[in-house]
Write an enzyme that holds these catalytic residues in place. Structure first.
Site, PDB file in Angstrom:
ATOM      1  N   TYR A  72       0.852  -1.185   0.000  1.00  0.00           N
ATOM      2  CA  TYR A  72       0.000   0.000   0.000  1.00  0.00           C
ATOM      3  C   TYR A  72       0.887   1.233   0.000  1.00  0.00           C
ATOM      4  CZ  TYR A  72      -3.584   3.262   1.837  1.00  0.00           C
ATOM      5  OH  TYR A  72      -4.454   4.304   2.032  1.00  0.00           O
ATOM      6  N   GLU A 109      -0.942   3.597   9.901  1.00  0.00           N
ATOM      7  CA  GLU A 109      -2.383   3.621   9.580  1.00  0.00           C
ATOM      8  C   GLU A 109      -3.055   4.873  10.145  1.00  0.00           C
ATOM      9  OE1 GLU A 109      -2.664   1.600   7.419  1.00  0.00           O
ATOM     10  OE2 GLU A 109      -2.704  -0.507   7.947  1.00  0.00           O
TER      11      GLU A 109
END
Length: 414
Positions: free
Chosen positions: A157, A397
């Site tokens: 990601y 995150e």
């Protein structure tokens, strides 16, 4: 080929087959008050048993070696994919398991008792597969997802940049449209799996400034113009490589764009909602293992002529650790259910769960190390690795400072 999980009786059948020859009880001697199977359905307990058994047999014996030698355990993860762990909440028609966000949390918590670092990478991989499955068209889904669900290929990601961490909407990596292709330039920082993985889900700027100018491209390893920085030396998370991902006139076909131009930031944030639940679940697994390690140490270790377990102060601290763990587990599972049901406050609940679980579980692991005394600081003892591996969960995150901003904004606007 992955043994996909299925709803209803097929789930039970698949997992009973997987469970044959395996221990059906969690391997670390779970005590009743912190038993993570409390409140779960029979099927969820089966998923959990498979994950605990895999963690105990395939991950825990190798955790220290993977950390010390910085080994990316590809073959072990492929074995996990055979149990359906490569695309847990991806749809079954492209090889996924089709499970819920709560099921996913249960699985990642169990796997993390065997190795937090490896499970955390698997959680990122799962997030990427879900993004392609959810926002890609049928051709993209069937082109990318099957090999990712089987973990024949791995995904990374790519959102964070050297100059844009918490302020993700300010990213500068650009993608200029040139006919049926984009010319991609820029770099991404702190990319888990970078250089060793095959598929990169990249957020880039195709339009003006701000979040509305961001799009999402899938870039495949081997694409001309794609390169990688040096492998970073980290405090923890050493079983997964971390590198910068660099784009220099990297040519990506328009057919690799997920969604429409300008939808990338929304795709990234929706991915992160689940990612926050996933990483919080990994923290739960570390805290769970650390509580049990502490319990066992207190029973065995003697000081001043009696076991440490007889010391009331240490009993109280153990009780506090157990309470922190169970409380964190409840908020994570509540948020996972809200995300599955697309609750209007799901994003905020995910932020709350990530904030609370990663903060409190780190405290649990750190206290477990303290209880071990000098032994806890030795790499022969697993507790120190749990501390090192989950410290970063308070940063990635979305930092926990940003989580506080999200929660406060929701309350003030309510």
């Amino acid at each position: 080929m992955a043994v996909g999980f299925r709803l209803g009786s097929l789930v039970s059948r698949s997992f009973r087959n997987a469970l044959s020859g395996m221990s059906t009880a969690p391997s670390r001697g779970i005590t009743s008050v912190i038993d993570p199977s409390i409140g779960l359905s029979e099927e969820q307990q089966e998923f959990q048993k498979v994950a605990f058994d895999f963690a105990s047999k395939e991950m825990a014996p190798n955790m220290a070696l993977w950390d010390e030698k910085e080994i990316f355990p590809v073959e072990t993860m492929k074995k996990a994919a055979q149990l359906g762990f490569g695309g847990i909440y991806t749809r079954p028609d492209v090889g996924g398991s089709g499970l819920s966000r709560l099921d996913t949390s249960i699985i990642f918590e169990a796997l993390s008792t065997g190795c937090v670092s490896t499970t955390a990478y698997m959680s990122i991989h799962n997030m990427c597969v879900w993004m392609i499955d959810t926002f890609g068209n049928d051709e993209q889904r069937h082109r990318f997802c099957p090999s990712l669900c089987s973990m024949e290929k791995f995904a990374s990601y790519c959102l964070t940049e050297p100059g844009s961490g918490s302020d993700a909407a300010s990213l500068l990596t650009s993608a200029k449209r040139d006919g049926d292709r984009y010319i991609l330039n820029g770099s991404k920082a702190f990319i888990s799996g970078g250089g060793d993985t095959d598929v990169y889900v990249v957020m880039c700027r195709t339009g003006g400034s701000g979040s509305r100018g961001i799009s999402c491209l899938v870039v495949e390893k081997g694409t001309p113009g794609l390169s990688f920085g040096k492998k970073e030396k980290k405090v923890g998370w050493n079983s997964q490589p971390t590198r910068a991902v660099i784009f220099e006139d990297c040519v990506v076909p328009v057919t690799n764009r997920l969604g429409e131009e300008g939808q990338g930031f929304g795709i990234a944030m929706k991915g992160l909602n689940g990612g926050r639940i996933n990483i919080a679940s990994c923290s739960l697994g570390a805290a769970h293992a650390s509580v049990l390690l502490s319990r066992d140490h207190l029973v065995v270790r003697k000081q001043f002529g009696e076991p440490l377990a007889n010391n009331q102060y240490l009993q109280f601290r153990l009780a506090e650790m157990a309470t922190q763990l169970v409380t964190a587990r409840l908020i994570v599972r509540h948020a996972a259910q809200a995300l599955q049901e697309e609750h209007s406050n799901a994003a905020t609940l995910c932020a709350m769960a990530k904030l609370y679980a990663t903060d409190e579980c780190f405290k649990v692991c750190n206290q477990a190390l303290q209880m071990h005394g000098g032994y806890g600081y030795l790499k022969d003892y697993a507790v120190q690795q749990f501390v090192r591996d989950i410290r970063v969960h308070q940063i990635l995150e979305g930092t926990n400072e940003v989580m506080r901003m999200i929660v406060a904004r929701n309350i003030l606007q309510g």
